[in-house]
Design an enzyme around this catalytic site. Structure first.
Site, PDB file in Angstrom:
ATOM      1  N   ASP A  21      59.191  56.191 -17.973  1.00  0.00           N
ATOM      2  CA  ASP A  21      59.305  54.717 -18.180  1.00  0.00           C
ATOM      3  C   ASP A  21      58.452  55.039 -19.112  1.00  0.00           C
ATOM      4  OD1 ASP A  21      58.394  52.257 -18.460  1.00  0.00           O
ATOM      5  OD2 ASP A  21      57.478  51.940 -16.865  1.00  0.00           O
ATOM      6  N   LYS A  83      55.631  51.284 -29.535  1.00  0.00           N
ATOM      7  CA  LYS A  83      57.006  50.924 -29.264  1.00  0.00           C
ATOM      8  C   LYS A  83      57.660  48.882 -29.814  1.00  0.00           C
ATOM      9  CE  LYS A  83      59.787  49.721 -24.346  1.00  0.00           C
ATOM     10  NZ  LYS A  83      59.284  49.513 -23.184  1.00  0.00           N
ATOM     11  N   GLU A 183      64.795  48.563 -18.777  1.00  0.00           N
ATOM     12  CA  GLU A 183      64.046  48.924 -17.420  1.00  0.00           C
ATOM     13  C   GLU A 183      64.582  47.590 -15.815  1.00  0.00           C
ATOM     14  OE1 GLU A 183      60.977  47.704 -20.083  1.00  0.00           O
ATOM     15  OE2 GLU A 183      61.050  49.594 -21.034  1.00  0.00           O
ATOM     16  N   ASP A 205      58.859  40.902 -15.571  1.00  0.00           N
ATOM     17  CA  ASP A 205      57.805  42.515 -15.998  1.00  0.00           C
ATOM     18  C   ASP A 205      56.589  41.148 -17.296  1.00  0.00           C
ATOM     19  OD1 ASP A 205      57.091  44.653 -16.925  1.00  0.00           O
ATOM     20  OD2 ASP A 205      59.353  44.997 -17.314  1.00  0.00           O
TER      21      ASP A 205
HETATM   22  P1  ADP Z   1      53.696  47.644 -20.467  1.00  0.00           P
HETATM   23  O1  ADP Z   1      54.908  47.524 -19.238  1.00  0.00           O
HETATM   24  O2  ADP Z   1      53.774  47.034 -21.427  1.00  0.00           O
HETATM   25  O3  ADP Z   1      53.535  49.412 -20.730  1.00  0.00           O
HETATM   26  P2  ADP Z   1      52.365  47.999 -17.697  1.00  0.00           P
HETATM   27  O4  ADP Z   1      53.323  47.195 -16.934  1.00  0.00           O
HETATM   28  O5  ADP Z   1      51.329  49.554 -17.243  1.00  0.00           O
HETATM   29  O6  ADP Z   1      52.547  47.919 -19.436  1.00  0.00           O
HETATM   30  O7  ADP Z   1      51.232  46.738 -17.556  1.00  0.00           O
HETATM   31  C1  ADP Z   1      49.593  47.138 -18.062  1.00  0.00           C
HETATM   32  C2  ADP Z   1      48.421  45.567 -18.183  1.00  0.00           C
HETATM   33  O8  ADP Z   1      48.924  45.369 -16.635  1.00  0.00           O
HETATM   34  C3  ADP Z   1      47.456  45.778 -18.342  1.00  0.00           C
HETATM   35  O9  ADP Z   1      46.869  44.909 -19.480  1.00  0.00           O
HETATM   36  C4  ADP Z   1      46.816  46.186 -17.320  1.00  0.00           C
HETATM   37  O10 ADP Z   1      45.169  45.702 -17.175  1.00  0.00           O
HETATM   38  C5  ADP Z   1      47.257  45.080 -16.434  1.00  0.00           C
HETATM   39  N1  ADP Z   1      46.525  46.070 -15.260  1.00  0.00           N
HETATM   40  C6  ADP Z   1      46.869  46.833 -14.279  1.00  0.00           C
HETATM   41  N2  ADP Z   1      46.839  47.304 -13.543  1.00  0.00           N
HETATM   42  C7  ADP Z   1      45.833  45.612 -13.361  1.00  0.00           C
HETATM   43  C8  ADP Z   1      45.570  44.308 -11.805  1.00  0.00           C
HETATM   44  N3  ADP Z   1      44.648  45.161 -10.769  1.00  0.00           N
HETATM   45  N4  ADP Z   1      45.261  43.816 -12.509  1.00  0.00           N
HETATM   46  C9  ADP Z   1      45.850  42.828 -13.692  1.00  0.00           C
HETATM   47  N5  ADP Z   1      46.481  43.559 -14.591  1.00  0.00           N
HETATM   48  C10 ADP Z   1      46.344  44.478 -14.706  1.00  0.00           C
HETATM   49 MG    MG Z   2      56.062  48.151 -18.037  1.00  0.00          MG
END
Ligand code: ADP
Ligand code: MG
Length: 622
Positions: A21, A83, A183, A205
Site C-alpha cells: 500500500d 503521491k 485501493e 477511505d
Molecule cells: P494514507 O492512506 O493517506 O496514507 P492512512 O490510512 O495511513 O493514510 O491514514 C493516516 C491518517 O490516519 C493520519 O491522519 C492519522 O493521524 C490517522 N489516524 C491513524 N490512527 C488513528 C486513530 N486511532 N484515530 C484517529 N486518526 C487516526
Molecule cells: Mg490509504
C-alpha cells in the site's frame, strides 16, 4: 501453504512477492503466508512506514519515521505527500504550491520536479525511496527475504500517467510490478467479499490527506468500479489542523504572531495535535500538550471527545456528501449497497464510523485494521497472481485498441480500447495473392487508422500454408488478453490446421535509458544503493544469458561463421569475468557486449522457434 516464493537462490535467501500500500501518508508491506495475508514488520517496531523523505546535508536520504521526526528541524528538506504529485504536471496540481516549503518546477517533459538541496528530484524518484524502505522492512521481517516483485495499490481515480508514474517508481526501486490494483478493490479482497457472491460494495477511505469513496460491483469474482468520488483536500491532517488552530487561538495572548507562525512551532504543534487526536479515538478526553522548542513555553489544555467531534463535524459531513454523490453517479440508492468497508487511519475516529453507518444504514466492516486493509488485499492479490487458488479476476481495461495490419497498411482492430480484461476476440482473414504460403502478421496498438501510425507490439509469421487461390484460406486470428494484461495472438489456417502464436508484453513507463539516467542522477548515496542493486540485477541477467548460450552452443557452432562464433566466445568469457566483481560500469558493458554478440545466435533460435511453432509443436517443448 507457505509464503509466495519464486525461487531459492541459495539455502537461505528467498525471493518474495509482496503487496504494497503506497499511501499518501503511510505505506505498508504485506505478504500471503500460512493461508492468509499478513503485515510484514519487524516485531516490536511500528508497521506503518510514513511516506516521508528527508534529504540531510550529507549522507543518504532518510525515509519513514525518522524523516517525519526530522521535519521539525528541517522542514525545507523534508518531502511529505509525494503521491499527490505522481504523474502530474504543474498545472494539474491541486495543492497551492506557494505554501510548500520547497521550490517546485517542471522539466521539459512536463514532469513535476522538487528542488531540495540544490537538486531537482521527480516524484517517482521520491516514491522509489519510500518503496525501497518498505521493501527493506519486508525483507527484515522475512529473514533473508529479497523482495523481487509486488502488487502495488493506487486510488481508483488514478489515471494512466499516475499509474505509469507508480510503475516507474517501482522500476527505480528495483521491484517488478506484478499488478497495479485499485485501493478499494484491494480492501474488498482483504475482506474476501469476492467470495461472498455478487454484491455492491461501498469503500469509504479516509486517510491522512485525502478522502476517496468508491462503489464497486462484484459478480462471480469479477470486480468493477461503478463510481468513484472524493476530496483530495480532506483527511486526518485536517482534523489535526483544527486542533492546532484551537491552540494557536488560545496561545495568541502568550506568543507573538511571529512565534505562532514559526515553522518549527507549527510542525511540533501538528505532531502534538495528532497525538491528542489518536488518544481521543479511544478515550473520552485527552490533554493537548504543546511546547515551543527553544523557549520555555509549555501549554496544556484538556480536549473532550465531544469538543473534538464538534470541530470535525463539518469535515465529516463533506465526506458524506461525496458518498451521496458517488451513489448518484452509480445510479444507486443506499439500500442497494450490500457491504460497506472502512479504510484509512482516520476511520478509527468513532464519529466518522457513526456517520458512515448512519448514511448507509448498515454496519461497516471494521474487523480488519483500517490502515492495514489495503496492504492485506494487495498481498491477497499477489497470491492470486502467483498462481494461488482463489478464483478472482480484476477488471482492468486496455488503454488502447489492439489489432493487426491488413492489406495496404490499414489496421483491423480486434480489441477496442477500454475493453475490460481478460477478453478475447477472433476474426477471419484470408490471403490476397494466389498460392501464398506464408503470411506476415504485425500486431499493433493504437487508435490511428494506418498501421505505421500505431505502435508495433510484435511481428510473427504464419508459414506452411497449402498453396491456394487468393481468398481461399480461412485464417482465424485470435487476440486474447489475460488478467495480467498479457496479449497472446494466435493465427490458424482452418483447412490445414497450421497455427502460429506469439505472446506480446506491452512495455510500460519510462524507457530503460530514462530510468538509467535517473539512477545515475540520483542522490550520491542513494546512487550507490541503486548501483549495487542494478549491478546485482545485471549479474543475474548475465547468468541467464550465459546459461542460454551454453545450452544452445551446439547450434551456434553449427550455424554461425567463425568470426561471429569467436566474438560470442570472447563476450562470454568477458561476461563471466564481469560477474565476479562489483563495479556497475564494467558489468553493464559486459552485459551489453554479450547481448550484442549473442544476437545472431538468438536469431537462429527464434527462427527455429517459429518453425517449430508452425509445425505444431508447443514452445515449451523446445
Ligand atoms: P494514507 O492512506 O493517506 O496514507 P492512512 O490510512 O495511513 O493514510 O491514514 C493516516 C491518517 O490516519 C493520519 O491522519 C492519522 O493521524 C490517522 N489516524 C491513524 N490512527 C488513528 C486513530 N486511532 N484515530 C484517529 N486518526 C487516526
Ligand atoms: Mg490509504
Amino acid at each position: 501453504m507457505g509464503y509466495i516464493e519464486l525461487d531459492v537462490i541459495d539455502d537461505r535467501q528467498k525471493k518474495i512477492v509482496i503487496g504494497i500500500d503506497l499511501g499518501t501518508t503511510n505505506s505498508l508491506p504485506a505478504i500471503w503466508m500460512d493461508d492468509r495475508p499478513q503485515i510484514l514488520h519487524v516485531e516490536g517496531q511500528p508497521a506503518l512506514v510514513p511516506s516521508v523523505v528527508n534529504f540531510p546535508e550529507s549522507g543518504p536520504p532518510i525515509v519513514g519515521h525518522e524523516a517525519r521526526a526530522r521535519a521539525v528541524i528541517d522542514p525545507t528538506n523534508t518531502i511529505f505527500s509525494i503521491k499527490r504529485f505522481m504523474g502530474r504536471g504543474l498545472a494539474d496540481l491541486e495543492v497551492d504550491t506557494r505554501t510548500l516549503p520547497y521550490a517546485i518546477s517542471e522539466n521539459e517533459n512536463g514532469v513535476v520536479q522538487i528542488e531540495v538541496r540544490g537538486r531537482k528530484i521527480t516524484p517517482p524518484e521520491v516514491s522509489a525511496l519510500i518503496l525501497r524502505k518498505v521493501c527493506e522492512q519486508a525483507e527484515a521481517a522475512f529473514e533473508n527475504g529479497e523482495v523481487v516483485s509486488a502488487v502495488i495499490t493506487v486510488p481508483a481515480y488514478f489515471d494512466d500517467p499516475q499509474r505509469q508514474a507508480t510503475r516507474d517508481a517501482a522500476r527505480l526501486a528495483g521491484i517488478e510490478v506484478l499488478r497495479i490494483v485499485n485501493e478499494p478493490t484491494a480492501a474488498s479482497l482483504a475482506y474476501g467479499l469476492d467470495q461472498k457472491g455478487a454484491g455492491t460494495v461501498a469503500v469509504y477511505d479516509l486517510g491522512g490527506g485525502t478522502f476517496d469513496v468508491s462503489v464497486l460491483s462484484i459478480e462471480e469474482g469479477v470486480f468493477q468500479v461503478l463510481a468513484t468520488s472524493g476530496d483530495t483536500q480532506l483527511g486526518g491532517d485536517d482534523f489535526d489542523r483544527l486542533l492546532v488552530d484551537l491552540a494557536r487561538t488560545e496561545l495568541a495572548g502568550q506568543l507573538s504572531p511571529e512565534e505562532l507562525r514559526d515553522p518549527a512551532f507549527l510542525q511540533a504543534a501538528r505532531l502534538a495535535a495528532e497525538k491528542c487526536k489518536l488518544a481521543l479515538s479511544k478515550d473520552p478526553e485527552h490533554d493537548l500538550h504543546m511546547s515551543l522548542p527553544g523557549s520555555g513555553l509549555s501549554w496544556r489544555r484538556t480536549i473532550t471527545r465531544e469538543e473534538f467531534e464538534g470541530l470535525i463535524a463539518p469535515l465529516i459531513q463533506r465526506s458524506i456528501d461525496c458518498c451521496a454523490r458517488s451513489l448518484a453517479d452509480a445510479e444507486l440508492e443506499t439500500s442497494a449497497v450490500n457491504e460497506v468497508v472502512l479504510v484509512g487511519g482516520s476511520t478509527r475516529v468513532p464519529a466518522v464510523r457513526a456517520a458512515v453507518e448512519k448514511f448507509f444504514g448498515r454496519k461497516p466492516h471494521t474487523e480488519l485494521d483500517p490502515d492495514q486493509v489495503v496492504a492485506l488485499g494487495a498481498a491477497a492479490q499477489a497470491q492470486v497472481l502467483m498462481g494461488g487458488t482463489r478464483d478472482i479476476l480484476l477488471m482492468d481495461v486496455t488503454p488502447l485498441s489492439l489489432g493487426i495490419e491488413t492489406v495496404g497498411g490499414a489496421v483491423a482492430k480486434l480489441i477496442e480500447r477500454n475493453s475490460t480484461v481478460p477478453c478475447s476476440h477472433t476474426e477471419g482473414f484470408t490471403t490476397y495473392v494466389d498460392g501464398q504460403t506464408a503470411i506476415d502478421f504485425r500486431v499493433l496498438q493504437g487508435e490511428r487508422e494506418l498501421a505505421d501510425d500505431c505502435r508495433t507490439l510484435g511481428r510473427f509469421k504464419l508459414t506452411g500454408l497449402p498453396a491456394m487461390p487468393a481468398g481461399m484460406p480461412r485464417i482465424a486470428v485470435r487476440f486474447h488478453i489475460d488478467a495480467d494484461g498479457v496479449l497472446t495472438v494466435t493465427a490458424k489456417e482452418k483447412a490445414s490446421g497450421v497455427e502460429s502464436t506469439i505472446e506480446v508484453k506491452p512495455m510500460h513507463g519510462l524507457t530503460d535509458d530514462e530510468v538509467e539516467g535517473m539512477l545515475q542522477a540520483g542522490f550520491d548515496n542513494a546512487k550507490e544503493d541503486f548501483d549495487a542493486r542494478r549491478a546485482a540485477d545485471l549479474k543475474a541477467e548475465i547468468g541467464i544469458m550465459l546459461r542460454a548460450i551454453e545450452k544452445n552452443f551446439d547450434q551456434a557452432r553449427e550455424h554461425l561463421d567463425k568470426e561471429t562464433l569467436d566474438d560470442l566466445e570472447e563476450a562470454r568469457v568477458a561476461a563471466q569475468a564481469a560477474t565476479e566483481q562489483d563495479d556497475l560500469k564494467p558489468i553493464q558493458t559486459a552485459r551489453d557486449r554479450l547481448e550484442e554478440a549473442s544476437t545472431p545466435l538468438a536469431a537462429i533460435l527464434m527462427d527455429n522457434v517459429v518453425k517449430q511453432a508452425v509445425s505444431g509443436k508447443k514452445l515449451e517443448d523446445l
